[in-house]
Design a protein around this motif. Structure first.
Motif, PDB file in Angstrom:
ATOM      1  N   ARG A 186      -1.156   1.783 -15.388  1.00  0.00           N
ATOM      2  CA  ARG A 186      -1.540   0.550 -14.712  1.00  0.00           C
ATOM      3  C   ARG A 186      -2.365   0.899 -13.477  1.00  0.00           C
ATOM      4  NH1 ARG A 186       2.501  -4.457 -13.214  1.00  0.00           N
ATOM      5  NH2 ARG A 186       0.864  -5.997 -12.893  1.00  0.00           N
ATOM      6  N   ALA A 187      -3.487   0.281 -13.328  1.00  0.00           N
ATOM      7  CA  ALA A 187      -4.381   0.554 -12.200  1.00  0.00           C
ATOM      8  C   ALA A 187      -3.686   0.215 -10.884  1.00  0.00           C
ATOM      9  CB  ALA A 187      -5.666  -0.256 -12.336  1.00  0.00           C
ATOM     10  N   ASP A 188      -3.943   1.025  -9.863  1.00  0.00           N
ATOM     11  CA  ASP A 188      -3.343   0.792  -8.551  1.00  0.00           C
ATOM     12  C   ASP A 188      -3.657  -0.605  -8.030  1.00  0.00           C
ATOM     13  OD1 ASP A 188      -2.279   3.330  -8.621  1.00  0.00           O
ATOM     14  OD2 ASP A 188      -3.651   4.159  -7.124  1.00  0.00           O
ATOM     15  N   ASP A 189      -4.891  -1.059  -8.191  1.00  0.00           N
ATOM     16  CA  ASP A 189      -5.268  -2.395  -7.707  1.00  0.00           C
ATOM     17  C   ASP A 189      -4.464  -3.485  -8.411  1.00  0.00           C
ATOM     18  OD1 ASP A 189      -7.095  -1.266  -5.982  1.00  0.00           O
ATOM     19  OD2 ASP A 189      -8.834  -1.700  -7.254  1.00  0.00           O
ATOM     20  N   ASP A 190      -4.236  -3.325  -9.713  1.00  0.00           N
ATOM     21  CA  ASP A 190      -3.453  -4.295 -10.468  1.00  0.00           C
ATOM     22  C   ASP A 190      -2.000  -4.289 -10.008  1.00  0.00           C
ATOM     23  OD1 ASP A 190      -3.078  -6.273 -12.499  1.00  0.00           O
ATOM     24  OD2 ASP A 190      -2.231  -4.704 -13.789  1.00  0.00           O
ATOM     25  N   LEU A 191      -1.437  -3.092  -9.805  1.00  0.00           N
ATOM     26  CA  LEU A 191      -0.068  -2.991  -9.310  1.00  0.00           C
ATOM     27  C   LEU A 191       0.042  -3.604  -7.918  1.00  0.00           C
ATOM     28  CD1 LEU A 191       2.868  -2.008  -9.517  1.00  0.00           C
ATOM     29  CD2 LEU A 191       2.079   0.210  -8.635  1.00  0.00           C
ATOM     30  N   ALA A 192      -0.915  -3.320  -7.056  1.00  0.00           N
ATOM     31  CA  ALA A 192      -0.895  -3.880  -5.702  1.00  0.00           C
ATOM     32  C   ALA A 192      -0.954  -5.406  -5.740  1.00  0.00           C
ATOM     33  CB  ALA A 192      -2.051  -3.312  -4.875  1.00  0.00           C
ATOM     34  N   ALA A 193      -1.796  -5.962  -6.590  1.00  0.00           N
ATOM     35  CA  ALA A 193      -1.898  -7.429  -6.696  1.00  0.00           C
ATOM     36  C   ALA A 193      -0.572  -8.019  -7.172  1.00  0.00           C
ATOM     37  CB  ALA A 193      -3.033  -7.808  -7.640  1.00  0.00           C
ATOM     38  N   PHE A 194       0.062  -7.380  -8.158  1.00  0.00           N
ATOM     39  CA  PHE A 194       1.360  -7.852  -8.639  1.00  0.00           C
ATOM     40  C   PHE A 194       2.397  -7.812  -7.513  1.00  0.00           C
ATOM     41  CE2 PHE A 194       5.576  -6.506 -10.101  1.00  0.00           C
ATOM     42  CZ  PHE A 194       5.962  -7.649 -10.776  1.00  0.00           C
ATOM     43  N   LEU A 195       2.478  -6.695  -6.803  1.00  0.00           N
ATOM     44  CA  LEU A 195       3.450  -6.565  -5.715  1.00  0.00           C
ATOM     45  C   LEU A 195       3.182  -7.572  -4.599  1.00  0.00           C
ATOM     46  CD1 LEU A 195       3.726  -2.674  -5.586  1.00  0.00           C
ATOM     47  CD2 LEU A 195       5.485  -4.278  -6.386  1.00  0.00           C
ATOM     48  N   MET A 196       1.921  -7.843  -4.317  1.00  0.00           N
ATOM     49  CA  MET A 196       1.585  -8.832  -3.278  1.00  0.00           C
ATOM     50  C   MET A 196       2.061 -10.220  -3.689  1.00  0.00           C
ATOM     51  SD  MET A 196       0.402  -7.720  -0.466  1.00  0.00           S
ATOM     52  CE  MET A 196      -0.125  -9.277   0.230  1.00  0.00           C
ATOM     53  N   ARG A 197       1.973 -10.555  -4.974  1.00  0.00           N
ATOM     54  CA  ARG A 197       2.447 -11.871  -5.430  1.00  0.00           C
ATOM     55  C   ARG A 197       3.957 -12.004  -5.239  1.00  0.00           C
ATOM     56  NH1 ARG A 197      -1.286 -10.693  -9.554  1.00  0.00           N
ATOM     57  NH2 ARG A 197       0.359 -10.147 -11.061  1.00  0.00           N
ATOM     58  N   TRP A 198       4.664 -10.898  -5.233  1.00  0.00           N
ATOM     59  CA  TRP A 198       6.112 -10.913  -5.068  1.00  0.00           C
ATOM     60  C   TRP A 198       6.499 -10.759  -3.602  1.00  0.00           C
ATOM     61  CZ3 TRP A 198       9.496  -6.087  -5.665  1.00  0.00           C
ATOM     62  CH2 TRP A 198      10.839  -6.425  -5.585  1.00  0.00           C
ATOM     63  N   ILE A 199       5.953  -9.744  -2.940  1.00  0.00           N
ATOM     64  CA  ILE A 199       6.356  -9.403  -1.578  1.00  0.00           C
ATOM     65  C   ILE A 199       5.698 -10.303  -0.532  1.00  0.00           C
ATOM     66  CG2 ILE A 199       6.259  -7.564   0.166  1.00  0.00           C
ATOM     67  CD1 ILE A 199       6.573  -5.567  -2.172  1.00  0.00           C
ATOM     68  N   GLY A 200       4.444 -10.649  -0.736  1.00  0.00           N
ATOM     69  CA  GLY A 200       3.705 -11.466   0.232  1.00  0.00           C
ATOM     70  C   GLY A 200       4.405 -12.762   0.597  1.00  0.00           C
ATOM     71  N   PRO A 201       4.763 -13.594  -0.383  1.00  0.00           N
ATOM     72  CA  PRO A 201       5.426 -14.860  -0.039  1.00  0.00           C
ATOM     73  C   PRO A 201       6.755 -14.665   0.684  1.00  0.00           C
ATOM     74  CG  PRO A 201       4.575 -14.965  -2.271  1.00  0.00           C
ATOM     75  CD  PRO A 201       4.413 -13.528  -1.806  1.00  0.00           C
ATOM     76  N   ALA A 202       7.529 -13.677   0.275  1.00  0.00           N
ATOM     77  CA  ALA A 202       8.816 -13.442   0.938  1.00  0.00           C
ATOM     78  C   ALA A 202       8.613 -13.096   2.403  1.00  0.00           C
ATOM     79  CB  ALA A 202       9.581 -12.323   0.231  1.00  0.00           C
ATOM     80  N   ALA A 220       0.830  -1.210   0.000  1.00  0.00           N
ATOM     81  CA  ALA A 220       0.000   0.000   0.000  1.00  0.00           C
ATOM     82  C   ALA A 220       0.864   1.259   0.000  1.00  0.00           C
ATOM     83  CB  ALA A 220      -0.947   0.001   1.197  1.00  0.00           C
ATOM     84  N   VAL A 221       1.958   1.250   0.756  1.00  0.00           N
ATOM     85  CA  VAL A 221       2.860   2.404   0.786  1.00  0.00           C
ATOM     86  C   VAL A 221       3.515   2.595  -0.584  1.00  0.00           C
ATOM     87  CG1 VAL A 221       5.030   3.288   1.750  1.00  0.00           C
ATOM     88  CG2 VAL A 221       3.291   2.356   3.267  1.00  0.00           C
ATOM     89  N   ILE A 222       3.936   1.513  -1.218  1.00  0.00           N
ATOM     90  CA  ILE A 222       4.581   1.607  -2.529  1.00  0.00           C
ATOM     91  C   ILE A 222       3.603   2.138  -3.573  1.00  0.00           C
ATOM     92  CG2 ILE A 222       5.567   0.240  -4.420  1.00  0.00           C
ATOM     93  CD1 ILE A 222       6.785  -1.566  -2.162  1.00  0.00           C
ATOM     94  N   VAL A 223       2.394   1.605  -3.596  1.00  0.00           N
ATOM     95  CA  VAL A 223       1.393   2.048  -4.573  1.00  0.00           C
ATOM     96  C   VAL A 223       1.044   3.514  -4.339  1.00  0.00           C
ATOM     97  CG1 VAL A 223      -0.985   1.716  -5.368  1.00  0.00           C
ATOM     98  CG2 VAL A 223       0.497  -0.263  -5.014  1.00  0.00           C
ATOM     99  N   ARG A 224       0.868   3.896  -3.079  1.00  0.00           N
ATOM    100  CA  ARG A 224       0.570   5.296  -2.770  1.00  0.00           C
ATOM    101  C   ARG A 224       1.750   6.189  -3.138  1.00  0.00           C
ATOM    102  NH1 ARG A 224      -2.365   9.284  -3.229  1.00  0.00           N
ATOM    103  NH2 ARG A 224      -2.236  10.839  -1.605  1.00  0.00           N
TER     104      ARG A 224
END
Length: 187
Positions: free
Chosen positions: A161-177, A81-85
């Motif tokens: 790119r829509a914020d929601d789409d960017l957030a979903a992409f970042l979550m797929r990368w950052i979330g698992p780590a 959320a901080v990155i997208v904002r």
């Protein structure tokens, strides 16, 4: 102290209206109504002046970046959320938008940029660190991930790119780590 702020304000105004090339020491001194020697005595170099001016501006927009409402749970969701904002803030602000320029004249993107950015990122993410003390032993990694993902989002990701789409992409990368950190030992 007053001269310092006048110089910073003049620098930001010049960058916002004419890009980095417009913010020469001579132009900044003239716009701030101080001598070139005053600028040099406070900042030392043009690169340091610009770095300090942009860092000062970034600190003033922290409130906008901190007031985020994560759409995904947990610390990874907060970081995303901080990155997208942050991307939205950079694209909306005239001086910060200059950072995206492809002219190759951006003096902030030099070899020492990440080292200068780490303390700023730590400050920006401090509220998250307080909310998630379980991640304290990984805080250096989190700051570096925030910088890498943030730089990607600001400089390389399409502003369309829509914020929601960017957030979903970042979550797929950052979330698992970040979820692995709760169950594994630090390497």
């Amino acid at each position: 102290m007053r001269s310092r702020q006048k110089i910073i304000d003049a620098t930001l105004e010049l960058i916002g209206s004419g890009g980095f090339d417009a913010a020469s020491i001579v132009a900044v001194a003239g716009a701030a109504d101080v001598s070139r020697q005053t600028v040099y005595s406070i900042f030392g170099t043009r690169e340091q002046l610009i770095s300090d001016a942009v860092a000062d501006l970034v600190r003033t927009v922290f409130d906008e970046m901190r007031d985020v409402h994560p759409t995904h749970p947990g610390p990874a969701g907060e970081l995303v959320a901080v990155i997208v904002r942050g991307r939205a803030v950079v694209h909306a602000h005239p001086v910060l938008a200059v950072l995206q320029g492809s002219s190759g004249q951006n003096p902030l993107l030099d070899a020492g940029m990440v080292d200068r950015a780490r303390p700023v990122a730590r400050e920006m993410l401090a509220p998250m660190a307080l909310r998630h003390p379980e991640l304290s032993d990984r805080w250096d990694d989190i700051v570096d991930i925030a910088l890498a993902a943030g730089l990607f989002a600001v400089f390389f990701e399409s502003p369309d790119r829509a914020d929601d789409d960017l957030a979903a992409f970042l979550m797929r990368w950052i979330g698992p780590a970040m979820s692995l950190w709760g169950t594994s030992q630090r390497n």
